[in-house]
Design an enzyme around this catalytic site. Sequence first.
Site, PDB file in Angstrom:
ATOM      1  N   CYS A  99       0.843  -1.194   0.000  1.00  0.00           N
ATOM      2  CA  CYS A  99       0.000   0.000   0.000  1.00  0.00           C
ATOM      3  C   CYS A  99       0.876   1.240   0.000  1.00  0.00           C
ATOM      4  O   CYS A  99       1.868   1.297   0.727  1.00  0.00           O
ATOM      5  CB  CYS A  99      -0.881  -0.020   1.252  1.00  0.00           C
ATOM      6  SG  CYS A  99      -2.013   1.362   1.340  1.00  0.00           S
ATOM      7  N   HIS A 141      -9.188  -4.042  -1.817  1.00  0.00           N
ATOM      8  CA  HIS A 141      -8.195  -3.273  -1.055  1.00  0.00           C
ATOM      9  C   HIS A 141      -8.587  -1.789  -1.006  1.00  0.00           C
ATOM     10  O   HIS A 141      -8.571  -1.170   0.065  1.00  0.00           O
ATOM     11  CB  HIS A 141      -6.809  -3.462  -1.704  1.00  0.00           C
ATOM     12  CG  HIS A 141      -5.709  -2.644  -1.094  1.00  0.00           C
ATOM     13  ND1 HIS A 141      -4.617  -3.207  -0.461  1.00  0.00           N
ATOM     14  CD2 HIS A 141      -5.518  -1.298  -1.015  1.00  0.00           C
ATOM     15  CE1 HIS A 141      -3.827  -2.236  -0.023  1.00  0.00           C
ATOM     16  NE2 HIS A 141      -4.342  -1.071  -0.352  1.00  0.00           N
ATOM     17  N   GLU A 142      -8.935  -1.244  -2.181  1.00  0.00           N
ATOM     18  CA  GLU A 142      -9.245   0.195  -2.233  1.00  0.00           C
ATOM     19  C   GLU A 142     -10.557   0.506  -1.509  1.00  0.00           C
ATOM     20  O   GLU A 142     -10.657   1.526  -0.809  1.00  0.00           O
ATOM     21  CB  GLU A 142      -9.301   0.692  -3.686  1.00  0.00           C
ATOM     22  CG  GLU A 142      -8.006   0.527  -4.481  1.00  0.00           C
ATOM     23  CD  GLU A 142      -6.781   1.116  -3.808  1.00  0.00           C
ATOM     24  OE1 GLU A 142      -6.916   2.063  -3.009  1.00  0.00           O
ATOM     25  OE2 GLU A 142      -5.666   0.615  -4.071  1.00  0.00           O
ATOM     26  N   HIS A 145     -10.159   0.955   2.106  1.00  0.00           N
ATOM     27  CA  HIS A 145      -9.700   2.299   2.520  1.00  0.00           C
ATOM     28  C   HIS A 145     -10.891   3.209   2.823  1.00  0.00           C
ATOM     29  O   HIS A 145     -10.812   4.082   3.685  1.00  0.00           O
ATOM     30  CB  HIS A 145      -8.853   2.948   1.424  1.00  0.00           C
ATOM     31  CG  HIS A 145      -7.414   2.513   1.418  1.00  0.00           C
ATOM     32  ND1 HIS A 145      -6.585   2.662   2.506  1.00  0.00           N
ATOM     33  CD2 HIS A 145      -6.653   1.937   0.453  1.00  0.00           C
ATOM     34  CE1 HIS A 145      -5.385   2.191   2.209  1.00  0.00           C
ATOM     35  NE2 HIS A 145      -5.391   1.743   0.969  1.00  0.00           N
TER      36      HIS A 145
HETATM   37 ZN    ZN Z   1      -3.798   0.901   0.039  1.00  0.00          ZN
END
Ligand code: ZN
Length: 176
Positions: A99, A141-142, A145
Amino acid sequence: MLEIKTIGDEVLKQKAKKVAKKDIASRMDFINEMKEIMHKNGKAVGIAAPQVGISEQIIVIEIKDTPTYLNTKPLPLTIMINPRVTPLTKEKADGYEGCSSAIAIMGIVPRYKKILVEYIDEKGKNHKLELEDFQARVVQHEVDHLKGIMFFERVKDTKTFITRENHRKYVLKIEE
Ligand SMILES: [Zn+2]
């Protein structure tokens, strides 16, 4: 110019807010900056607005067919606003993640192999997209966030933490 926020920054722990369709046009400047920041970090395949300090539900993804991701289907530059992920399989696959907000480390994270992602694009158009494997991983993953979750919170075996250098050396077996 916006800059990447790193571990410990509160914005990375917050739940990001939805963007109303009427407000999308006013977000284009920083969406373009997100693209620039992602492109500056040549290895990045995605970026989420909280990573540049803006707690709104916007992610930008671009997967190029680079040697590092040899077995990966490319995904052209895609802007996803208010993305919602629905798993299409119960099965999860293990894979290394890193990341831009935690550049020192990578680790193995289980992610759904196949997902449906629903989002609106920068023109306010609705999309439904089925994604598998690495493409599905990047979106998960995004989207994490946007929920204030970092990949390392999902690493099951902390023994898999590895530096980027050692990942290249021991996992990808790329000679510098
Ligand atoms: Zn990330």
